[in-house]
Design a protein around this motif. Sequence first.
Motif, PDB file in Angstrom:
ATOM      1  N   UNK A  88       0.866  -1.177   0.000  1.00 46.90           N
ATOM      2  CA  UNK A  88       0.000   0.000   0.000  1.00 46.90           C
ATOM      3  C   UNK A  88       0.903   1.227   0.000  1.00 46.90           C
ATOM      4  N   UNK A  89       0.665   2.143  -0.932  1.00 45.37           N
ATOM      5  CA  UNK A  89       1.487   3.340  -1.087  1.00 45.37           C
ATOM      6  C   UNK A  89       0.633   4.588  -0.873  1.00 45.37           C
ATOM      7  N   UNK A  90       1.179   5.580  -0.196  1.00 47.19           N
ATOM      8  CA  UNK A  90       0.570   6.898  -0.129  1.00 47.19           C
ATOM      9  C   UNK A  90       0.921   7.607  -1.426  1.00 47.19           C
ATOM     10  N   UNK A  91      -0.069   8.279  -2.042  1.00 48.64           N
ATOM     11  CA  UNK A  91       0.184   8.938  -3.331  1.00 48.64           C
ATOM     12  C   UNK A  91      -0.282  10.386  -3.300  1.00 48.64           C
ATOM     13  N   UNK A  92       0.395  11.198  -4.107  1.00 51.69           N
ATOM     14  CA  UNK A  92       0.091  12.622  -4.205  1.00 51.69           C
ATOM     15  C   UNK A  92       0.471  13.097  -5.607  1.00 51.69           C
ATOM     16  N   UNK A  93       0.146  14.367  -5.950  1.00 47.25           N
ATOM     17  CA  UNK A  93       0.422  14.846  -7.305  1.00 47.25           C
ATOM     18  C   UNK A  93       1.853  14.599  -7.762  1.00 47.25           C
ATOM     19  N   UNK A  94       1.959  14.184  -8.995  1.00 44.87           N
ATOM     20  CA  UNK A  94       3.193  13.905  -9.732  1.00 44.87           C
ATOM     21  C   UNK A  94       3.795  12.540  -9.423  1.00 44.87           C
ATOM     22  N   UNK A  95       3.176  11.773  -8.510  1.00 45.65           N
ATOM     23  CA  UNK A  95       3.651  10.410  -8.284  1.00 45.65           C
ATOM     24  C   UNK A  95       3.319   9.554  -9.499  1.00 45.65           C
ATOM     25  N   UNK A  96       4.217   8.652  -9.815  1.00 47.90           N
ATOM     26  CA  UNK A  96       4.042   7.711 -10.924  1.00 47.90           C
ATOM     27  C   UNK A  96       3.891   6.314 -10.344  1.00 47.90           C
ATOM     28  N   UNK A  97       2.905   5.584 -10.838  1.00 49.19           N
ATOM     29  CA  UNK A  97       2.638   4.237 -10.358  1.00 49.19           C
ATOM     30  C   UNK A  97       2.609   3.307 -11.551  1.00 49.19           C
ATOM     31  N   UNK A  98       3.380   2.248 -11.490  1.00 53.67           N
ATOM     32  CA  UNK A  98       3.371   1.225 -12.530  1.00 53.67           C
ATOM     33  C   UNK A  98       2.687  -0.004 -11.964  1.00 53.67           C
ATOM     34  N   UNK A  99       1.665  -0.482 -12.661  1.00 53.13           N
ATOM     35  CA  UNK A  99       0.951  -1.680 -12.240  1.00 53.13           C
ATOM     36  C   UNK A  99       1.296  -2.790 -13.229  1.00 53.13           C
ATOM     37  N   UNK A 100       2.101  -3.765 -12.796  1.00 55.85           N
ATOM     38  CA  UNK A 100       2.487  -4.867 -13.694  1.00 55.85           C
ATOM     39  C   UNK A 100       1.298  -5.758 -14.046  1.00 55.85           C
ATOM     40  N   UNK A 101       1.465  -6.620 -15.046  1.00 57.82           N
ATOM     41  CA  UNK A 101       0.392  -7.540 -15.419  1.00 57.82           C
ATOM     42  C   UNK A 101       0.018  -8.458 -14.251  1.00 57.82           C
ATOM     43  N   UNK A 102      -1.268  -8.798 -14.202  1.00 58.24           N
ATOM     44  CA  UNK A 102      -1.819  -9.740 -13.217  1.00 58.24           C
ATOM     45  C   UNK A 102      -1.484  -9.371 -11.771  1.00 58.24           C
ATOM     46  N   UNK A 103      -1.500  -8.066 -11.492  1.00 56.10           N
ATOM     47  CA  UNK A 103      -1.205  -7.550 -10.158  1.00 56.10           C
ATOM     48  C   UNK A 103      -2.460  -6.889  -9.591  1.00 56.10           C
ATOM     49  N   UNK A 104      -2.866  -7.304  -8.401  1.00 54.96           N
ATOM     50  CA  UNK A 104      -4.022  -6.688  -7.747  1.00 54.96           C
ATOM     51  C   UNK A 104      -3.725  -5.224  -7.502  1.00 54.96           C
ATOM     52  N   UNK A 105      -4.709  -4.371  -7.790  1.00 48.51           N
ATOM     53  CA  UNK A 105      -4.536  -2.937  -7.568  1.00 48.51           C
ATOM     54  C   UNK A 105      -5.875  -2.292  -7.235  1.00 48.51           C
ATOM     55  N   UNK A 106      -5.788  -1.201  -6.484  1.00 48.42           N
ATOM     56  CA  UNK A 106      -6.958  -0.413  -6.101  1.00 48.42           C
ATOM     57  C   UNK A 106      -6.471   0.964  -5.678  1.00 48.42           C
ATOM     58  N   UNK A 107      -7.251   2.005  -6.012  1.00 48.98           N
ATOM     59  CA  UNK A 107      -6.913   3.384  -5.661  1.00 48.98           C
ATOM     60  C   UNK A 107      -8.003   3.937  -4.747  1.00 48.98           C
ATOM     61  N   UNK A 108      -7.590   4.702  -3.733  1.00 43.98           N
ATOM     62  CA  UNK A 108      -8.529   5.330  -2.807  1.00 43.98           C
ATOM     63  C   UNK A 108      -8.170   6.793  -2.605  1.00 43.98           C
TER      64      UNK A 108
END
Length: 151
Positions: A88-108
């Motif tokens: 779980x990552x804290x995110x804010x403006x200008x952050x870059x997130x790479x989601x690889x194939x077959x990887x569970x992901x969710x944004x809040x």
Amino acid sequence: MAATRAKTKRAAQGFTWEGVEVLAYKAEGAAPFKDVTRQVLFEDPHLAAQWRYFEVAPGGHTTLERHQHVHAVMVIRGRGACLVGDEVYTIEPHDLISVPPLTWHQFRATEREPLGFLCLVNAERDRPELPGPQDLQALRQNPRVAAFIRV
């Protein structure tokens, strides 16, 4: 070879663009999510990708899912958190997130402000896969992930 005309889209108000429809994130009841919209900013047959803008309202979340395709995400508005795999990552403006194939992901989004992000994906891509009971059990082995996910 014929010349191709440039296509431009002007920013309208806030985080919308002229001529770009604000769409429902998904069909209601198709998958668990809360207060999310999407806009397709670019989709061109010469570019094998689609560039989209998602906005998650305060306290909202995207669907917990995975795909065979990759996501490249850039946060451009607000703050929040995201699950990628078992982190779980804290995110804010200008952050870059790479989601690889077959990887569970969710944004809040946080409870205080919307979270807006650009997402680049293949123009032709697979449908999302939702977690089954065994997947959820495995994800919940990590207490931080268990506290984060919404299904």
